[in-house]
Design an enzyme around this catalytic site. Sequence first.
Site, PDB file in Angstrom:
ATOM      1  N   GLY A 200      -1.946  -0.812   1.689  1.00  0.00           N
ATOM      2  CA  GLY A 200      -1.912  -0.459   0.275  1.00  0.00           C
ATOM      3  C   GLY A 200      -2.733  -1.448  -0.528  1.00  0.00           C
ATOM      4  O   GLY A 200      -3.443  -2.298   0.025  1.00  0.00           O
ATOM      5  N   GLY A 201      -2.636  -1.339  -1.859  1.00  0.00           N
ATOM      6  CA  GLY A 201      -3.386  -2.240  -2.719  1.00  0.00           C
ATOM      7  C   GLY A 201      -2.952  -3.684  -2.602  1.00  0.00           C
ATOM      8  O   GLY A 201      -3.704  -4.599  -2.918  1.00  0.00           O
TER       9      GLY A 201
ATOM     10  N   GLY B 293      -2.062  -5.172   0.293  1.00  0.00           N
ATOM     11  CA  GLY B 293      -2.432  -5.752   1.582  1.00  0.00           C
ATOM     12  C   GLY B 293      -2.076  -4.795   2.711  1.00  0.00           C
ATOM     13  O   GLY B 293      -2.207  -3.582   2.571  1.00  0.00           O
TER      14      GLY B 293
ATOM     15  N   LYS C 146       4.964  -7.378   5.680  1.00  0.00           N
ATOM     16  CA  LYS C 146       3.965  -7.045   4.658  1.00  0.00           C
ATOM     17  C   LYS C 146       3.218  -8.312   4.270  1.00  0.00           C
ATOM     18  O   LYS C 146       3.805  -9.267   3.754  1.00  0.00           O
ATOM     19  CB  LYS C 146       4.625  -6.417   3.432  1.00  0.00           C
TER      20      LYS C 146
ATOM     21  N   ASP D 113       8.302   1.748 -10.028  1.00  0.00           N
ATOM     22  CA  ASP D 113       7.261   2.285  -9.145  1.00  0.00           C
ATOM     23  C   ASP D 113       7.859   3.203  -8.081  1.00  0.00           C
ATOM     24  O   ASP D 113       7.502   3.131  -6.908  1.00  0.00           O
ATOM     25  CB  ASP D 113       6.487   1.149  -8.491  1.00  0.00           C
TER      26      ASP D 113
END
Length: 444
Positions: free
Chosen positions: A163-164, A166, A182, A282
């Site tokens: 994703g944005g 990483g 992550k 989100d």
Amino acid sequence: MVTVQLKGGFSNQTIKNIDYKELLKNGLRLNWNVTNKTCTGCRESGGRCGRSQDTDFLCYCPNGANHPSICNSGGKLKAGSLLKKGALGASISAFGVAIIVLAYLCQHKISKLKSMIIGSRKMKKSHKFEVDFENRGILVTRRYSYADIKRMTNLFKEKVGEGGYGCVYKGKLADGLLVAVKILSKLKGDGGDFINEVNSMSKTSHVNIIKLLGFCFHKTKRALVYEYMPNGSLEKLIYEENYFKVGCGHLGWDTLYQISLGIAHGLEYLHKGCNSRILHFDIKPHNILLDENYCPKISDFGLAKICHREKSTISLLGTRGTAGFIAPEVFCRNIGGISQKSDVYSFGMTMLEMVGGRKNIVTGADRTSEIYFPHWIHKRDKEKAEKMVIAGLWCIQTNPSIRPTMSEVVDMLRGGVDCLRVPPMPYLSSPSRSSPTTSMSTVV
């Protein structure tokens, strides 16, 4: 006239037969009485009186020359004088070298000092993070070193997501437990999102919230260690366009219904079950992870905000979230205050995507109504999806005061469809991807 007085019982007569080492050991005294009148003139001219092997008297001058009488009568440089001048030249050269070495050392010291200052700033910044961790009680969560992260991921061998922020890698702890790691490759600002996520997740414990097992905070390295979700994100399994890619078909309405109910329970817990209310900001299919039994778990708390229970709305600068899922009040302050209802809106859009099997935002579409608000969802006639549709449409009402709370959403999903009333059509769309970010502040 020169007189030598010896110690140790030696006399002038036996001086030729003595042991010179013993003589030097015992010491001697040399008395020199100058009677030559020329010496007086030598001293007056600035020289020093002396003698050599081939003459009885020499006047040694300050310029290194010597003369039989006085210094201002001319003279010549002898070997001793040349040695003195050579020594002087060597001294000057040595002095020059010393200056160069000193300049180098000074420059090295300055560079080292700069490095120390920069290092000190980094240490202070690192210390700031440490203080933030301690002040927020985050250190109760296990902290891993970066070497531990590399070890558990087998040097980042298997990537399972991206994703944005990483990448996410599959890993295994020493006890054999599978984990998802992550790696945050792009930190925003001073890394506050990282602290925010660790802080938020360290306060949660619910079956529908992803469990944070640990984190890594090492200089510029940031990593989060979660429980591993075998079925990945919901995003991969609900869109018809992905069925061929992942090798699966429609999950079935029973499964989708249970997933939506689980997400609703998770959000209800964040809004009411924690000591402090947590707004996620989100919620979207990409941030819903599924375990082996398709039990949903809300993840990615980087944009989350912790607020007091007694406050119904919060202050927020700028927009948060993903286009297509952002509540209207987040980017348009005239609509209403920012609150837990903003998460309700995002959940509604997520649930409608689950029902429709398509994304609510399509890049390049001409009409904004076709991009954001699924008017076509009213035409869906599947009975098992009806409750999800009606509840979802209530959640995406433009006016946040009309939207239900997550507790009410849970009741709607659990109750009978006959008790549900179809809401009015939403009258405002979400911002487009190309719309500029709007800064706003809602008074608490």
